[in-house]
Design a protein around this motif. Sequence first.
Motif, PDB file in Angstrom:
ATOM      1  N   ASN A  51     -24.847  34.512  26.009  1.00 41.52           N
ATOM      2  CA  ASN A  51     -25.367  35.820  26.399  1.00 41.52           C
ATOM      3  C   ASN A  51     -24.252  36.832  26.646  1.00 41.52           C
ATOM      4  O   ASN A  51     -24.381  38.008  26.288  1.00 41.52           O
ATOM      5  N   LEU A  52     -23.155  36.379  27.245  1.00 35.57           N
ATOM      6  CA  LEU A  52     -22.054  37.283  27.526  1.00 35.57           C
ATOM      7  C   LEU A  52     -21.430  37.805  26.227  1.00 35.57           C
ATOM      8  O   LEU A  52     -21.146  39.001  26.105  1.00 35.57           O
ATOM      9  N   GLN A 105     -38.660  50.482  25.080  1.00 32.24           N
ATOM     10  CA  GLN A 105     -38.864  49.411  24.105  1.00 32.24           C
ATOM     11  C   GLN A 105     -37.912  48.252  24.361  1.00 32.24           C
ATOM     12  O   GLN A 105     -38.300  47.080  24.254  1.00 32.24           O
ATOM     13  N   CYS A 106     -36.677  48.551  24.697  1.00 32.45           N
ATOM     14  CA  CYS A 106     -35.693  47.504  24.925  1.00 32.45           C
ATOM     15  C   CYS A 106     -35.967  46.747  26.228  1.00 32.45           C
ATOM     16  O   CYS A 106     -35.756  45.535  26.298  1.00 32.45           O
ATOM     17  N   GLY A 114     -35.641  37.953  26.600  1.00 29.81           N
ATOM     18  CA  GLY A 114     -34.582  37.530  27.496  1.00 29.81           C
ATOM     19  C   GLY A 114     -33.484  38.566  27.602  1.00 29.81           C
ATOM     20  O   GLY A 114     -33.455  39.561  26.873  1.00 29.81           O
ATOM     21  N   SER A 115     -32.565  38.307  28.504  1.00 31.32           N
ATOM     22  CA  SER A 115     -31.529  39.284  28.835  1.00 31.32           C
ATOM     23  C   SER A 115     -30.630  39.700  27.674  1.00 31.32           C
ATOM     24  O   SER A 115     -30.151  40.832  27.667  1.00 31.32           O
ATOM     25  N   PRO A 116     -30.367  38.854  26.666  1.00 27.97           N
ATOM     26  CA  PRO A 116     -29.519  39.354  25.572  1.00 27.97           C
ATOM     27  C   PRO A 116     -30.112  40.582  24.880  1.00 27.97           C
ATOM     28  O   PRO A 116     -29.375  41.421  24.372  1.00 27.97           O
ATOM     29  N   CYS A 121     -30.783  45.188  21.874  1.00 27.19           N
ATOM     30  CA  CYS A 121     -31.855  46.089  21.451  1.00 27.19           C
ATOM     31  C   CYS A 121     -31.414  47.545  21.283  1.00 27.19           C
ATOM     32  O   CYS A 121     -31.719  48.144  20.250  1.00 27.19           O
ATOM     33  N   PRO A 122     -30.686  48.138  22.240  1.00 26.37           N
ATOM     34  CA  PRO A 122     -30.266  49.531  22.018  1.00 26.37           C
ATOM     35  C   PRO A 122     -29.440  49.694  20.752  1.00 26.37           C
ATOM     36  O   PRO A 122     -29.594  50.682  20.035  1.00 26.37           O
TER      37      PRO A 122
END
Length: 129
Positions: A51-52, A105-106, A114-116, A121-122
């Motif tokens: 994720n990072l 939307q994001c 999930g957080s990723p 998304c942006p």
Amino acid sequence: MKRIDNRLLRVCVFLCFFVSFNSIYSIASPEVRDYSKEYDLCLSKTPQLDNLAIHLCAERISVAVNKKITVALGYLRKVYAEIAPQDIDKLDKSQENWVVYRNSQCELAGNHIGSPMLSLCPMQKIFNA
């Protein structure tokens, strides 16, 4: 037949020119970068895909693209100031509305995927705008 206002004609010509390029990026800067490839390259250089790594690479690309968007909007504001100053507020408001839409939307995608997605998304919305 009524005579067309010169400013209106200039706006129409500008918009036709603008649409023909299919992107404000090409108007503001002749440089064309493949941000998708840059993102993939960034990920390939990370020791561990987590994720990072997704966040850092997406954020890096988003910052670069947002700088180009800012330059392009500055250019459009100058053009509008000359040919349709009454529409500058509408241009600014449409950009603000697009950012609100993108962020909503994001956030929704982040809630379900999930957080990723909050970072990825942006960047994707910018490419697909």
